[in-house]
Design a protein around this motif. Sequence first.
Motif, PDB file in Angstrom:
ATOM      1  N   ASP A  15       0.806  -1.220   0.000  1.00  0.00           N
ATOM      2  CA  ASP A  15       0.000   0.000   0.000  1.00  0.00           C
ATOM      3  C   ASP A  15       0.842   1.276   0.000  1.00  0.00           C
ATOM      4  OD1 ASP A  15      -3.084  -0.918   0.696  1.00  0.00           O
ATOM      5  OD2 ASP A  15      -1.584  -2.298   1.490  1.00  0.00           O
ATOM      6  N   VAL A  16       1.791   1.348  -0.931  1.00  0.00           N
ATOM      7  CA  VAL A  16       2.648   2.526  -0.983  1.00  0.00           C
ATOM      8  C   VAL A  16       1.889   3.740  -1.525  1.00  0.00           C
ATOM      9  CG1 VAL A  16       3.583   2.040  -3.277  1.00  0.00           C
ATOM     10  CG2 VAL A  16       4.944   3.333  -1.629  1.00  0.00           C
ATOM     11  N   HIS A  17       0.836   3.526  -2.322  1.00  0.00           N
ATOM     12  CA  HIS A  17       0.009   4.627  -2.823  1.00  0.00           C
ATOM     13  C   HIS A  17       0.876   5.809  -3.278  1.00  0.00           C
ATOM     14  CE1 HIS A  17      -3.851   2.850  -1.800  1.00  0.00           C
ATOM     15  NE2 HIS A  17      -3.404   2.557  -0.589  1.00  0.00           N
ATOM     16  N   LEU A  18       1.709   5.564  -4.273  1.00  0.00           N
ATOM     17  CA  LEU A  18       2.653   6.577  -4.728  1.00  0.00           C
ATOM     18  C   LEU A  18       1.924   7.865  -5.122  1.00  0.00           C
ATOM     19  CD1 LEU A  18       4.908   4.302  -6.930  1.00  0.00           C
ATOM     20  CD2 LEU A  18       5.580   5.402  -4.779  1.00  0.00           C
ATOM     21  N   PRO A  19       2.282   9.005  -4.545  1.00  0.00           N
ATOM     22  CA  PRO A  19       1.658  10.267  -4.950  1.00  0.00           C
ATOM     23  C   PRO A  19       1.901  10.517  -6.436  1.00  0.00           C
ATOM     24  CG  PRO A  19       2.871  10.531  -2.894  1.00  0.00           C
ATOM     25  CD  PRO A  19       3.239   9.182  -3.432  1.00  0.00           C
ATOM     26  N   PRO A  20       0.902  10.973  -7.162  1.00  0.00           N
ATOM     27  CA  PRO A  20       1.065  11.185  -8.601  1.00  0.00           C
ATOM     28  C   PRO A  20       2.215  12.134  -8.907  1.00  0.00           C
ATOM     29  CG  PRO A  20      -1.238  11.351  -7.968  1.00  0.00           C
ATOM     30  CD  PRO A  20      -0.457  11.296  -6.702  1.00  0.00           C
ATOM     31  N   ALA A  21       3.057  11.718  -9.870  1.00  0.00           N
ATOM     32  CA  ALA A  21       4.211  12.541 -10.234  1.00  0.00           C
ATOM     33  C   ALA A  21       3.846  13.610 -11.261  1.00  0.00           C
ATOM     34  CB  ALA A  21       5.327  11.657 -10.780  1.00  0.00           C
ATOM     35  N   LYS A  22       2.713  13.431 -11.950  1.00  0.00           N
ATOM     36  CA  LYS A  22       2.282  14.362 -12.988  1.00  0.00           C
ATOM     37  C   LYS A  22       0.840  14.788 -12.721  1.00  0.00           C
ATOM     38  CE  LYS A  22       5.111  11.948 -16.447  1.00  0.00           C
ATOM     39  NZ  LYS A  22       5.084  11.214 -17.743  1.00  0.00           N
ATOM     40  N   PRO A  23       0.405  15.885 -13.320  1.00  0.00           N
ATOM     41  CA  PRO A  23      -1.016  16.273 -13.190  1.00  0.00           C
ATOM     42  C   PRO A  23      -1.917  15.142 -13.655  1.00  0.00           C
ATOM     43  CG  PRO A  23       0.265  18.046 -14.170  1.00  0.00           C
ATOM     44  CD  PRO A  23       1.178  16.860 -14.108  1.00  0.00           C
ATOM     45  N   LEU A  24      -3.054  14.993 -12.991  1.00  0.00           N
ATOM     46  CA  LEU A  24      -3.958  13.901 -13.308  1.00  0.00           C
ATOM     47  C   LEU A  24      -4.635  14.131 -14.660  1.00  0.00           C
ATOM     48  CD1 LEU A  24      -5.656  13.409  -9.824  1.00  0.00           C
ATOM     49  CD2 LEU A  24      -3.807  12.059 -10.823  1.00  0.00           C
ATOM     50  N   SER A  25      -4.820  13.032 -15.376  1.00  0.00           N
ATOM     51  CA  SER A  25      -5.524  13.110 -16.652  1.00  0.00           C
ATOM     52  C   SER A  25      -7.022  13.268 -16.408  1.00  0.00           C
ATOM     53  CB  SER A  25      -5.258  11.841 -17.470  1.00  0.00           C
ATOM     54  OG  SER A  25      -5.890  10.725 -16.863  1.00  0.00           O
ATOM     55  N   LEU A  26      -7.751  13.585 -17.446  1.00  0.00           N
ATOM     56  CA  LEU A  26      -9.197  13.772 -17.327  1.00  0.00           C
ATOM     57  C   LEU A  26      -9.901  12.506 -16.869  1.00  0.00           C
ATOM     58  CD1 LEU A  26      -9.978  15.939 -20.483  1.00  0.00           C
ATOM     59  CD2 LEU A  26      -9.883  16.676 -18.086  1.00  0.00           C
ATOM     60  N   ARG A  42      -8.750  15.974  -0.291  1.00  0.00           N
ATOM     61  CA  ARG A  42      -9.232  16.413   1.021  1.00  0.00           C
ATOM     62  C   ARG A  42      -8.371  15.906   2.165  1.00  0.00           C
ATOM     63  NH1 ARG A  42     -15.558  15.439   1.719  1.00  0.00           N
ATOM     64  NH2 ARG A  42     -14.997  16.413   3.697  1.00  0.00           N
ATOM     65  N   ARG A  43      -7.794  14.691   2.015  1.00  0.00           N
ATOM     66  CA  ARG A  43      -7.136  14.099   3.179  1.00  0.00           C
ATOM     67  C   ARG A  43      -5.898  13.277   2.857  1.00  0.00           C
ATOM     68  NH1 ARG A  43      -7.982   9.136   5.949  1.00  0.00           N
ATOM     69  NH2 ARG A  43      -7.435   9.243   8.164  1.00  0.00           N
ATOM     70  N   ARG A  44      -6.043  12.335   1.932  1.00  0.00           N
ATOM     71  CA  ARG A  44      -5.014  11.318   1.772  1.00  0.00           C
ATOM     72  C   ARG A  44      -3.691  11.866   1.243  1.00  0.00           C
ATOM     73  NH1 ARG A  44      -6.060   7.801  -1.881  1.00  0.00           N
ATOM     74  NH2 ARG A  44      -4.769   6.163  -0.998  1.00  0.00           N
ATOM     75  N   SER A  45      -3.728  12.965   0.495  1.00  0.00           N
ATOM     76  CA  SER A  45      -2.483  13.529  -0.030  1.00  0.00           C
ATOM     77  C   SER A  45      -1.570  14.029   1.083  1.00  0.00           C
ATOM     78  CB  SER A  45      -2.778  14.670  -1.010  1.00  0.00           C
ATOM     79  OG  SER A  45      -3.469  15.734  -0.361  1.00  0.00           O
ATOM     80  N   ARG A  46      -2.150  14.338   2.255  1.00  0.00           N
ATOM     81  CA  ARG A  46      -1.346  14.786   3.389  1.00  0.00           C
ATOM     82  C   ARG A  46      -0.818  13.617   4.211  1.00  0.00           C
ATOM     83  NH1 ARG A  46      -5.821  18.134   3.485  1.00  0.00           N
ATOM     84  NH2 ARG A  46      -6.709  17.068   5.289  1.00  0.00           N
ATOM     85  N   LEU A  47      -1.390  12.440   4.008  1.00  0.00           N
ATOM     86  CA  LEU A  47      -0.975  11.268   4.770  1.00  0.00           C
ATOM     87  C   LEU A  47       0.075  10.438   4.046  1.00  0.00           C
ATOM     88  CD1 LEU A  47      -4.464  10.042   6.061  1.00  0.00           C
ATOM     89  CD2 LEU A  47      -2.787  11.439   7.278  1.00  0.00           C
ATOM     90  N   HIS A  48      -0.072  10.310   2.724  1.00  0.00           N
ATOM     91  CA  HIS A  48       0.826   9.472   1.932  1.00  0.00           C
ATOM     92  C   HIS A  48       1.830  10.359   1.205  1.00  0.00           C
ATOM     93  CE1 HIS A  48      -1.605   5.815   2.476  1.00  0.00           C
ATOM     94  NE2 HIS A  48      -2.644   6.622   2.411  1.00  0.00           N
ATOM     95  N   THR A  49       3.108  10.216   1.543  1.00  0.00           N
ATOM     96  CA  THR A  49       4.126  11.065   0.937  1.00  0.00           C
ATOM     97  C   THR A  49       5.222  10.220   0.305  1.00  0.00           C
ATOM     98  OG1 THR A  49       5.567  11.244   2.877  1.00  0.00           O
ATOM     99  CG2 THR A  49       3.690  12.776   2.730  1.00  0.00           C
ATOM    100  N   LEU A  50       5.793  10.760  -0.753  1.00  0.00           N
ATOM    101  CA  LEU A  50       6.891  10.082  -1.425  1.00  0.00           C
ATOM    102  C   LEU A  50       8.124  10.026  -0.533  1.00  0.00           C
ATOM    103  CD1 LEU A  50       7.611   8.710  -4.071  1.00  0.00           C
ATOM    104  CD2 LEU A  50       8.401  10.920  -4.937  1.00  0.00           C
ATOM    105  N   GLN A  51       8.307  11.037   0.308  1.00  0.00           N
ATOM    106  CA  GLN A  51       9.441  11.054   1.229  1.00  0.00           C
ATOM    107  C   GLN A  51       9.377   9.863   2.188  1.00  0.00           C
ATOM    108  OE1 GLN A  51       9.638  14.573   3.666  1.00  0.00           O
ATOM    109  NE2 GLN A  51      11.604  14.024   4.572  1.00  0.00           N
ATOM    110  N   THR A  52       8.180   9.590   2.700  1.00  0.00           N
ATOM    111  CA  THR A  52       8.023   8.445   3.602  1.00  0.00           C
ATOM    112  C   THR A  52       8.263   7.141   2.863  1.00  0.00           C
ATOM    113  OG1 THR A  52       6.427   9.665   4.956  1.00  0.00           O
ATOM    114  CG2 THR A  52       6.422   7.269   5.150  1.00  0.00           C
TER     115      THR A  52
END
Length: 321
Positions: A15-26, A42-52
């Motif tokens: 469950d690494v849930h890699l943060p998107p490296a590029k803008p999301l497609s349509l 709203r929430r998950r982008s603050r919890l899952h980080t590439l640094q971690t």
Amino acid sequence: MSNAGQIQSLAHLSDVHLPPAKPLSLKAFMGKRALSVLSWKRRRSRLHTLQTAQAVMDDIAAFAPDVIVDTGDLTNFGLPQEFEQAADWLDRMPAPTVVVPGNHDAMTARARKQALAAWAKWGASAAEDFPFVRRVGNIALIGVCSAVASPPFMAYGHVDVEQATRLRRILEETRDACRIVLIHHPVIPGLVPWRKSLLGWKHVVDALKEAGAELVLHGHSHCATIRFIPDTSIPLIGAPSASQMSEEPERAAGWNAFLIVTEANYWRIEMTRRRMTENGEFVSSGQITSLRPRVSVQNIPAASDVFENPAMPVYQHAVCG
């Protein structure tokens, strides 16, 4: 029995849930994915980080495992750009890696097909190829696919009778090895809400009870846990998210380190839970040792099940709540 004294090492993350490296497609703003995008913003982008996630990879690299297993949810929205990003991530793993997909990697049936094709070198290239087997020395890694597309607000998995039947056959054919089953969803009820549970879990349990296994590893719950397959002594071990920081110790980012020792009559499986602290350091927060009987050879009976548990209360307190 041969190879007594051989030691192999394995790292399990999920469950690494890699943060998107590029803008999301349509495509990310259509159907069920739109809900995932809303949750991410709203929430998950603050919890899952590439640094971690990178810190977890670095800690695994220091362990220098013989093999790494990843039990799914490398992505968030199941988009082609994420599958490519995850493939780059897998290419940088510090040891040979084996992957099974998670529900986020299968937002749609087409997405699952794309994910499997992108990650074929680390697993199976198509759904019909599950379960698959990868041999690493005395270890047989058996990948099961529980990832299926589900309706909005649902994240369940499914293993049908046909895949469970193939699993049982593979388990029987690999009795000479230390059999480790990889699956995204937990194989027993109660570890996640029903809407996130595994449909067909009894089929998997029946296969495990009939053919046996030494270990079952999963993700999905974002929680470090240890349970047992019902009516067996087969450990069922869950890993937390490899990118999520949390004040709850059992949910803090981390991974599980395994040493698998080949003994005369047993597989000695030693596990250490590696947890990331709030200051970014990694600590060992629990250990267990399982002794699993090796298969009988030349009319020598297999040894009976044993589970060494002097450290079990410590581990349960640390990672199970």
